[in-house]
Design an enzyme around this catalytic site. Sequence first.
Site, PDB file in Angstrom:
ATOM      1  N   LYS A   1       0.512  -1.389   0.025  1.00 53.85           N
ATOM      2  CA  LYS A   1      -0.137  -0.092  -0.177  1.00 53.85           C
ATOM      3  C   LYS A   1       0.531   1.417   0.085  1.00 53.85           C
ATOM      4  CE  LYS A   1      -4.511  -1.909   2.031  1.00 53.85           C
ATOM      5  NZ  LYS A   1      -5.442  -1.279   3.083  1.00 53.85           N
TER       6      LYS A   1
ATOM      7  N   ASP B   1      -9.845   3.161   1.543  1.00 52.85           N
ATOM      8  CA  ASP B   1     -10.762   2.467   3.024  1.00 52.85           C
ATOM      9  C   ASP B   1     -11.657   3.182   4.154  1.00 52.85           C
ATOM     10  OD1 ASP B   1      -9.976   0.025   2.492  1.00 52.85           O
ATOM     11  OD2 ASP B   1      -7.689   0.571   3.406  1.00 52.85           O
TER      12      ASP B   1
END
Length: 282
Positions: free
Chosen positions: A68, A104
Site C-alpha cells: 500500500k 478505506d
Amino acid sequence: MSRSPRAFVMGHPIKHSRSPMLHGYWLDHYGIEGSYEMLDIAPEALAGFFASYRETGWIGGNVTVPHKSAVMPFLDRIDPAAEAMGAVNTVYWDGDVLAGDNTDALGFMHNLDDRAPGWQTGASRAVVLGAGGAARAAAYGLMSRGLDVAIVNRTEAKAQALAQHLGRGVSSHSLDALSSLLGEADLLVNATSLGMVHQPPLQIDLSPLKAGATVCDVVYVPLETDLLRSAKARGHRTVDGLGMLLHQAVVGFSRWFGVTPEVTGELRTLLEEDIRAKSPGA
Ligand SMILES: NC(=O)c1ccc[n+]([C@@H]2O[C@H](COP(=O)([O-])OP(=O)(O)OC[C@H]3O[C@@H](n4cnc5c(N)ncnc54)[C@H](OP(=O)(O)O)[C@@H]3O)[C@@H](O)[C@H]2O)c1
C-alpha cells in the site's frame, strides 16, 4: 482490436482476498464485460509490474498488504486521502494520469453510517485501538468528520507517529490509558488484528465504556467478534467489519468500469456465506 477492461487486486500473499468475489459479483450483476484478477506480486517484482503497466492495459486495481505504501513512487499522482494516510488502496487512470487513492476511510465511514444510522448525533470522541493500516483509515475518516480521535496501541511509538502524521484532533496513548478514555468515548473501534481467526482475542474491560457508545470492529472473520458480542450484551450498538470491505470497493469499481455499484443485502449475504463456509463457527 479493443480488449475488455481488466482490473486487479495485488498483494503478497493474496489468495485469501475476497475482493475478486465482490467485484466479480458486480461485473455479473451489471452485465459488464471485464475482469478483476488476483495478482500475487512479491515486493521485488513491484517495479517490473509498473514498468509494463501501460502496455499490459490494466484499467486499474486494488492494492493490499504489503504494497500500500510501496506503490506510491510508481504513480503519477497521489490523491489527498491517500496522501494523508500514506497508503494507496486504489489505482486508476484519470485521463493519462495514473492516480492512487485510498478508499478505506470512506468504506469505514459508510459502513458505520449504514449499520448504525445516527451514531454521530452528539458524538465527539472516538477511541481507536491499533496503529496499523486499518487504524489509519478509521482515524482519518473519523477526524475528517470532526471527531476527536484517541489512538491507543500496544506499541505507543506507532500510535504517536500516526497521531503526529494525522495532526489536529488526533492524540496517542498507551494501553494503560484505555480505561479512562473509554469513559468519555462515543465510539470504540477495534482496528487491531486481535479477535480475527488464528489471532489472540482482544481482551479489554468494557465496563468503563460510556453508556450509549457505539462499538465497531474492523475484523470481519469472524463476523461477530468477542468484542462485539460483549458490547452487544452490555447494550451497546455494534458494527462489524464486513461492510467496510464492501463499501471501500464501490469507488474503485465505478472508476474502472463506469458504473457505481450498490452494496446490497444479497451481496453481503454472499460474502457472509463464504466467510462461514471457509471459517466454520465464524
Ligand atoms: N474490514 C476491512 O475492510 C478491513 C480493512 C483492513 C484491515 N482489516 C482488518 O484489520 C485488522 C488489522 O489490519 P491492519 O492492516 O491494520 O494490520 P497491521 O497494519 O499489521 O496492524 C495491526 C495492529 O494490531 C496490533 N496488534 C497485533 N497483535 C497484537 C497483540 N498481540 N496485542 C496488541 N496489539 C496487537 C498492532 O499493534 P503493534 O503496533 O503494537 O504491533 C497494530 O496496531 C486485520 O484483522 C485486518 O483483516 C479489515
